[in-house]
Write an enzyme that holds these catalytic residues in place. Structure first.
Site, PDB file in Angstrom:
ATOM      1  N   HIS A 149      71.631  55.436  10.539  1.00  0.00           N
ATOM      2  CA  HIS A 149      72.799  54.179   9.328  1.00  0.00           C
ATOM      3  C   HIS A 149      73.138  53.112   9.980  1.00  0.00           C
ATOM      4  O   HIS A 149      72.941  52.470   9.052  1.00  0.00           O
ATOM      5  CB  HIS A 149      72.704  54.802   7.560  1.00  0.00           C
ATOM      6  CG  HIS A 149      72.215  55.998   7.543  1.00  0.00           C
ATOM      7  ND1 HIS A 149      70.854  56.096   6.375  1.00  0.00           N
ATOM      8  CD2 HIS A 149      72.448  56.952   7.226  1.00  0.00           C
ATOM      9  CE1 HIS A 149      70.628  56.565   6.184  1.00  0.00           C
ATOM     10  NE2 HIS A 149      71.467  57.899   6.838  1.00  0.00           N
TER      11      HIS A 149
ATOM     12  N   SER B 173      70.385  28.261  25.797  1.00  0.00           N
ATOM     13  CA  SER B 173      70.263  27.268  25.362  1.00  0.00           C
ATOM     14  C   SER B 173      69.468  25.851  25.656  1.00  0.00           C
ATOM     15  O   SER B 173      70.992  25.539  26.786  1.00  0.00           O
ATOM     16  CB  SER B 173      71.020  27.574  23.549  1.00  0.00           C
ATOM     17  OG  SER B 173      70.783  26.256  23.039  1.00  0.00           O
TER      18      SER B 173
ATOM     19  N   GLU C 223      63.921  40.816  24.243  1.00  0.00           N
ATOM     20  CA  GLU C 223      63.791  40.316  22.905  1.00  0.00           C
ATOM     21  C   GLU C 223      61.719  39.281  23.032  1.00  0.00           C
ATOM     22  O   GLU C 223      61.592  40.050  22.522  1.00  0.00           O
ATOM     23  CB  GLU C 223      64.606  38.397  22.696  1.00  0.00           C
ATOM     24  CG  GLU C 223      65.586  38.750  22.124  1.00  0.00           C
ATOM     25  CD  GLU C 223      66.375  37.490  21.607  1.00  0.00           C
ATOM     26  OE1 GLU C 223      65.873  36.167  22.166  1.00  0.00           O
ATOM     27  OE2 GLU C 223      66.796  37.475  20.786  1.00  0.00           O
TER      28      GLU C 223
END
Ligand code: ARG
Length: 465
Positions: free
Chosen positions: A156, A277, A290
């Site tokens: 979890h 970035s 990603e």
């Protein structure tokens, strides 16, 4: 427009219809397979006395020339041809004249495209297996380096029990190992040759299908001509295997993204596999992980698209089946590219054992071991569970770990505790006592690594024709 089938028609094809129908823009990548199939077909026609040996030699030489010219860039795929089959045949006729018109004897584009797609998929299956082997090698190296790197195991996404990084990576090893075995299953099942099935009902020529099958590296010919031209199961199986690979890569990427975050700091992705970035100068983003995670949707999409295309098709060939290509090619490129990039990212990943161990020490990951201590001293497990639960509550209140309690504090919860409790709940003890088959303890892990290593070095390439 240069079509193979003008005879029966009295009007030119509408330009939009022609473009809508054409597949050369994407099936051109099958040129090698198409030419290999034609070579085998022509050799067999000559062996059966359907073509003369001179005709065979002339055609094979023409095909060799076409292949060489495509490869050198001298021959370019121009839009006036409908598909790769028309392109090769028309070029052959341009080169060698009338003999070229005999190439298509006893063959249809239906068995031709079925063969081309099967040959192409077979080599992709083989290459995917090879890429997975490289990934497994990289994983095994990291596992061997991290047999003693303690980290928390989660359920979890909550800290559960301590284990080692080797063991965590070992879970992915098992997934990618199963992916390889799926590729090998597919390779065996698909390795039958559809060439010679004709349009759908075989031919009246005395074709030797065993001969063409053998020349093209198949176990033998397919057994039903209708199924041969309308079967795309092998492609669906590949896309399904590819989807499972992507699902595994995606889960692994998700963990790497979490571990690379400032909150975890379990790993640092190499600069070569990170991006910056445009606005925030401090950022180093896990874009590659990603993207691999994101591309999973594309591969699932290809599987769904083909399943849906095939689901309502009456036997045998229908033009719908031309839609098997674009998404499948895209999925093949995607999954292979992702395995390659992921292997590179993993090999250059820096792990931070001190951060992992520190994290494993928090969150009461040794609570089960503390309960086991009581059980070993005669306390029934359910009671032990309750006692340790109360101790954890006490520790949370005090901002302490179980190991921080004094022996008096331990004894205030149960008289059974003695000095050896500290050793029993030390993180390394907790890990290394877990020695059941498949558990994280060092001795158990070493056994598995040894087994897997032996297997990895002994699995040969398959179906390499
Ligand atoms: N381009 C077609 C395909 O990919 C080749 C087979 C054409 N056969 C036909 N009967 N129109 O499926």
């Amino acid at each position: 427009m240069a079509q193979l089938w003008g005879g029966r028609f009295t009007k030119e094809t509408d330009q939009l219809v022609y473009q809508f129908n054409a597949s050369l823009s994407f099936d051109q990548r099958l040129y090698k397979e198409d030419i290999a199939g034609s070579r085998a077909h022509v050799r067999m026609l000559a062996a059966q006395g359907i073509l003369t040996e001179d005709e065979r030699d002339e055609i094979v030489k023409g095909l060799d020339g076409i292949e060489a010219d495509i490869e050198s860039g001298k021959l370019v795929f121009s839009e006036e041809y409908e598909d790769i089959h028309s392109f090769v045949e028309a070029n052959l006729i341009d080169r060698i004249g009338d003999t070229g018109k005999k190439l298509h004897t006893g063959r249809s584009r239906n068995d031709q495209v079925a063969l081309d797609m099967r040959l192409y998929t077979r080599s992709v299956v083989n290459e995917t297996d090879h890429l997975l082997q490289e990934l497994l090698r990289a994983l095994l190296t990291k596992m061997e380096e991290n047999l003693d790197t303690v980290m928390p195991g989660f359920t979890h996404l909550q800290k559960a029990q301590p284990l080692t990084l080797a063991h965590h990576l070992g879970a992915y090893y098992e997934m990618f190992r199963r992916d390889r075995s799926r590729m090998r299953d597919i390779a065996v099942r698909m390795n039958e040759c559809p060439l010679g099935a004709g349009a759908l009902a075989g031919t009246t020529y005395p074709l030797d299908r065993k001969m063409t099958a053998a020349e093209l590296g198949f176990f033998g010919p397919t057994r039903n001509s209708m199924d041969s031209v309308s079967d795309r199961d092998y492609l669906i199986e590949y896309l399904s295997g590819a989807s499972i690979i992507m699902m595994h890569l995606s889960r692994f990427c998700e963990e790497i993204i979490l571990w690379n975050s400032d909150e975890y700091k379990f790993v640092e992705i190499d600069d070569a596999y990170s991006t910056g970035s445009s606005i925030m100068p401090q950022k180093k983003n896990p874009d590659i992980a990603e993207l691999v995670r994101g591309k999973t949707g594309r591969v699932y999409g290809a599987l769904m698209a083909l399943l849906t295309t095939m689901k309502g098709l009456p036997l045998a060939y229908n033009k719908d089946m031309q839609e098997d290509k674009e998404f499948a090619f895209d999925a093949m490129d995607t999954v292979q590219g992702c395995i390659r990039l992921f292997t590179g990212m993993l090999s250059t990943l820096t792990f931070r054992p001190e951060r992992m161990e520190k994290s494993a020490r928090g969150g009461f990951t040794n609570a089960t071991d503390a309960a086991d201590y009581l059980v070993n001293h005669g306390v029934p497990f359910r009671d032990a569970h309750g006692i340790i639960g109360r101790m954890v509550l006490h520790c949370i209140d005090q901002g302490k770990a179980l190991d921080d309690l004094t022996l008096e504090e331990f004894k205030s919860f149960s008289e059974v505790f003695e000095e050896d409790i500290y050793d029993a709940i030390a993180i390394s003890t907790c890990v290394n006592r877990r020695l059941t088959d498949g558990a994280p303890g060092r001795a158990a892990m070493e056994k598995v690594i040894e087994e897997r290593k032996l297997e990895l070095e002994h699995t040969e390439r398959f179906n390499a024709v």
